[in-house]
Scaffold this motif. Structure first.
Motif, mmCIF file in Angstrom:
data_model
loop_
_atom_site.group_PDB
_atom_site.id
_atom_site.type_symbol
_atom_site.label_atom_id
_atom_site.label_comp_id
_atom_site.label_asym_id
_atom_site.label_seq_id
_atom_site.Cartn_x
_atom_site.Cartn_y
_atom_site.Cartn_z
ATOM 1 N N SER A 41 18.695 21.644 6.185
ATOM 2 C CA SER A 41 19.321 21.393 4.891
ATOM 3 C C SER A 41 19.606 19.901 4.748
ATOM 4 O O SER A 41 20.418 19.503 3.920
ATOM 5 C CB SER A 41 20.620 22.192 4.763
ATOM 6 N N SER A 42 18.939 19.096 5.570
ATOM 7 C CA SER A 42 19.164 17.649 5.561
ATOM 8 C C SER A 42 17.847 16.931 5.835
ATOM 9 O O SER A 42 16.824 17.554 6.109
ATOM 10 C CB SER A 42 20.184 17.264 6.629
ATOM 11 N N LEU A 43 17.925 15.603 5.816
ATOM 12 C CA LEU A 43 16.724 14.812 6.069
ATOM 13 C C LEU A 43 16.318 14.855 7.542
ATOM 14 O O LEU A 43 15.145 14.632 7.863
ATOM 15 C CB LEU A 43 16.948 13.368 5.632
ATOM 16 N N PHE A 44 17.251 15.157 8.429
ATOM 17 C CA PHE A 44 16.915 15.209 9.848
ATOM 18 C C PHE A 44 15.834 16.257 10.114
ATOM 19 O O PHE A 44 14.822 15.972 10.767
ATOM 20 C CB PHE A 44 18.158 15.533 10.681
ATOM 21 N N GLY A 45 16.052 17.476 9.631
ATOM 22 C CA GLY A 45 15.075 18.539 9.850
ATOM 23 C C GLY A 45 13.737 18.227 9.205
ATOM 24 O O GLY A 45 12.681 18.526 9.767
ATOM 25 N N ALA A 46 13.784 17.613 8.031
ATOM 26 C CA ALA A 46 12.537 17.256 7.342
ATOM 27 C C ALA A 46 11.741 16.254 8.165
ATOM 28 O O ALA A 46 10.526 16.378 8.321
ATOM 29 C CB ALA A 46 12.859 16.683 5.967
ATOM 30 N N GLY A 47 12.433 15.255 8.701
ATOM 31 C CA GLY A 47 11.756 14.249 9.507
ATOM 32 C C GLY A 47 11.193 14.822 10.792
ATOM 33 O O GLY A 47 10.082 14.453 11.212
ATOM 34 N N LEU A 48 11.941 15.716 11.417
ATOM 35 C CA LEU A 48 11.467 16.327 12.656
ATOM 36 C C LEU A 48 10.248 17.204 12.404
ATOM 37 O O LEU A 48 9.260 17.141 13.150
ATOM 38 C CB LEU A 48 12.591 17.142 13.302
ATOM 39 N N ALA A 49 10.309 18.046 11.378
ATOM 40 C CA ALA A 49 9.170 18.906 11.044
ATOM 41 C C ALA A 49 7.930 18.067 10.754
ATOM 42 O O ALA A 49 6.817 18.412 11.160
ATOM 43 C CB ALA A 49 9.513 19.794 9.852
ATOM 44 N N ALA A 50 8.122 16.953 10.053
ATOM 45 C CA ALA A 50 6.985 16.070 9.741
ATOM 46 C C ALA A 50 6.405 15.454 11.002
ATOM 47 O O ALA A 50 5.187 15.421 11.189
ATOM 48 C CB ALA A 50 7.441 14.984 8.772
ATOM 49 N N ALA A 51 7.269 14.977 11.883
ATOM 50 C CA ALA A 51 6.805 14.312 13.108
ATOM 51 C C ALA A 51 6.068 15.267 14.028
ATOM 52 O O ALA A 51 5.101 14.879 14.690
ATOM 53 C CB ALA A 51 7.990 13.689 13.833
ATOM 54 N N GLY A 89 4.542 18.046 13.012
ATOM 55 C CA GLY A 89 3.472 18.753 12.316
ATOM 56 C C GLY A 89 3.729 20.237 12.205
ATOM 57 O O GLY A 89 2.825 21.058 12.387
ATOM 58 N N LEU A 90 4.979 20.605 11.874
ATOM 59 C CA LEU A 90 5.361 22.007 11.757
ATOM 60 C C LEU A 90 5.752 22.325 10.316
ATOM 61 O O LEU A 90 6.166 21.442 9.566
ATOM 62 C CB LEU A 90 6.545 22.318 12.682
ATOM 63 N N PRO A 91 5.653 23.597 9.908
ATOM 64 C CA PRO A 91 6.134 23.976 8.571
ATOM 65 C C PRO A 91 7.634 23.718 8.454
ATOM 66 O O PRO A 91 8.370 23.809 9.452
ATOM 67 C CB PRO A 91 5.822 25.477 8.494
ATOM 68 N N TYR A 92 8.078 23.438 7.241
ATOM 69 C CA TYR A 92 9.484 23.104 6.998
ATOM 70 C C TYR A 92 10.064 24.059 5.970
ATOM 71 O O TYR A 92 9.508 24.217 4.875
ATOM 72 C CB TYR A 92 9.596 21.668 6.501
ATOM 73 N N ALA A 93 11.181 24.701 6.321
ATOM 74 C CA ALA A 93 11.866 25.625 5.418
ATOM 75 C C ALA A 93 13.231 25.046 5.075
ATOM 76 O O ALA A 93 14.053 24.814 5.967
ATOM 77 C CB ALA A 93 12.016 26.994 6.076
ATOM 78 N N PHE A 94 13.465 24.810 3.789
ATOM 79 C CA PHE A 94 14.726 24.193 3.360
ATOM 80 C C PHE A 94 15.705 25.265 2.893
ATOM 81 O O PHE A 94 15.361 26.134 2.092
ATOM 82 C CB PHE A 94 14.491 23.183 2.236
ATOM 83 N N ALA A 95 16.954 25.144 3.373
ATOM 84 C CA ALA A 95 17.980 26.168 3.115
ATOM 85 C C ALA A 95 18.671 25.944 1.776
ATOM 86 O O ALA A 95 19.896 25.844 1.687
ATOM 87 C CB ALA A 95 18.995 26.155 4.246
ATOM 88 N N LEU A 146 10.430 13.468 1.799
ATOM 89 C CA LEU A 146 10.323 12.818 3.104
ATOM 90 C C LEU A 146 9.352 13.562 4.012
ATOM 91 O O LEU A 146 8.517 12.956 4.692
ATOM 92 C CB LEU A 146 11.712 12.735 3.746
ATOM 93 N N TYR A 147 9.467 14.893 4.027
ATOM 94 C CA TYR A 147 8.588 15.712 4.868
ATOM 95 C C TYR A 147 7.124 15.495 4.508
ATOM 96 O O TYR A 147 6.281 15.265 5.381
ATOM 97 C CB TYR A 147 8.980 17.181 4.711
ATOM 98 N N ARG A 148 6.818 15.541 3.238
ATOM 99 C CA ARG A 148 5.417 15.379 2.822
ATOM 100 C C ARG A 148 4.916 13.952 3.110
ATOM 101 O O ARG A 148 3.769 13.765 3.513
ATOM 102 C CB ARG A 148 5.281 15.707 1.337
ATOM 103 N N ARG A 149 5.781 12.989 2.914
ATOM 104 C CA ARG A 149 5.388 11.592 3.096
ATOM 105 C C ARG A 149 5.099 11.270 4.560
ATOM 106 O O ARG A 149 4.174 10.526 4.877
ATOM 107 C CB ARG A 149 6.505 10.696 2.562
ATOM 108 N N GLU A 150 5.882 11.830 5.467
ATOM 109 C CA GLU A 150 5.791 11.463 6.880
ATOM 110 C C GLU A 150 5.028 12.480 7.727
ATOM 111 O O GLU A 150 4.893 12.294 8.936
ATOM 112 C CB GLU A 150 7.202 11.267 7.453
ATOM 113 N N PHE A 151 4.495 13.520 7.132
ATOM 114 C CA PHE A 151 3.857 14.596 7.895
ATOM 115 C C PHE A 151 2.689 14.096 8.742
ATOM 116 O O PHE A 151 1.837 13.342 8.280
ATOM 117 C CB PHE A 151 3.364 15.689 6.946
ATOM 118 N N GLN A 152 2.659 14.551 9.994
ATOM 119 C CA GLN A 152 1.566 14.261 10.922
ATOM 120 C C GLN A 152 0.867 15.570 11.297
ATOM 121 O O GLN A 152 1.520 16.498 11.775
ATOM 122 C CB GLN A 152 2.103 13.595 12.189
#
Length: 326
Positions: free
Chosen positions: A168-178, A180-186, A200-206
């Motif tokens: 529910s924050s930018l931390f999880g989005a950044g981690l999921a992107a780094a 390369g995992l799916p991201y579910a926002f609460a 952020l997730y889409r921009r930094e996704f690897q």
């Protein structure tokens, strides 16, 4: 073409229902979701909450999987800092072995409860700091590429249970992107950072072994009923039950007192939690959900049906499927 739709089930216990009734309803909800075209059902780990019976996610998944046939089942999520990664790998590896191709493993880093309960879980306040390393350790066990010398998960090794990062924050989005995992926002209870986190997730996704391109799941509350007044009554009852978050545990209050409390500034955060909510007849719900999907550009919606009782949630599951999935 409608988005894939999944369901988040907290195994909610209404004030006039028992835990056993809630768990029986949980099975009925999953069966109804399977019958009507939902893709998966997830169960969220919470602790020390009398109104939520989904504390033991792996046990619930095993129970529901034995009474369904095709629908995917998973955690939404396991609060990984509460557990050793090896234990979770063994539990979900066992589930995948018993029900191949049907198990998801969503992961979060919150305690899933309050500070006292966190201590009762034997969890250190700093344990969330190792969440990224714990995810990698867990992933290693499930891929058969353990990061711990001479330690493997049996069962679990090589099962490849797919991981999802919840947040529910930018931390999880950044981690999921780094990773390369799916991201579910609460967004069903913590809506504030939704758009920023997705961006952020889409921009930094690897890209990774599991996932080639970003995959966003966004959560949305639904209270669907046969008429508008009934849906709004259910929402009002739900909000009254949440007044328990504002008062001392065990405090008794009438509906009138609950309504008075909900009108106070101190209750504003309870209303904000429900920012992304569709309440009403199938047509009303379909319109609001479609608007939310367009706003977020989500790849999948995960719906939390918020009717206070099992029978009301069952009807909501059915009405929403008829309106959106057919």
């Amino acid at each position: 073409m409608p988005l894939p739709i999944s369901m988040l089930d907290l195994a909610t216990v209404a004030r006039d229902q028992t835990v056993a009734e809630s768990l029986a309803g949980m099975v009925a909800l999953a069966q109804k979701a399977e019958e009507t075209g939902y893709g998966r059902v997830w169960y969220a780990e919470h602790h020390n909450m009398a109104s939520i019976a989904s504390s033991a996610t792996s046990v619930l998944i095993a129970h529901v999987a034995a009474q369904t046939k095709t629908i995917r089942l998973g955690s939404g999520g396991v609060m990984l800092p509460n557990h050793a990664p090896l234990i979770i790998a063994e539990q979900y590896g066992t589930l995948e072995t018993l029900h191949p191709g049907r198990i998801d493993l969503g992961l979060g880093r919150a305690p899933g409860s309050d500070q006292n309960t966190m201590r009762a879980l034997r969890r250190d306040a700093a344990s969330a700091n190792s969440f990224p390393q714990d995810v990698l350790e867990l992933q290693g066990y499930l891929r058969g590429q353990s990061l711990i010398p001479n330690v493997d998960a049996y069962p679990g090794k090589g099962t490849g249970v797919p991981l999802y990062i919840l947040g529910s924050s930018l931390f999880g989005a950044g981690l999921a992107a780094a990773l390369g995992l799916p991201y579910a926002f609460a967004s069903h209870f913590a809506p504030a950072a939704l758009q920023e986190a997705i961006a952020l997730y889409r921009r930094e996704f690897q890209p990774s072994e599991q996932l080639e391109k970003p995959y966003v799941m966004a959560a949305y509350n639904v209270v669907a009923a046969d008429d508008q007044a009934e849906a709004e009554r259910q929402l009002q009852e739900l909000m009254r039950s949440r007044v328990a978050l504002l008062v001392r545990p065990g405090t008794q209050y009438t509906d009138e007192q609950a309504d008075e409390l909900l009108a106070l500034p101190q209750a504003q955060h309870l209303h904000q939690m429900m920012t992304y909510t569709a309440v009403g007849t199938p047509g009303v719900v379909r319109e609001k959900v479609t608007e939310f999907a367009e706003q977020t550009g989500a790849d999948e919606l995960i719906v939390a049906h918020q009717g206070p009782r099992v029978e009301e949630r069952l009807r909501s599951v059915e009405l929403f499927a008829d309106a959106y999935l057919t």
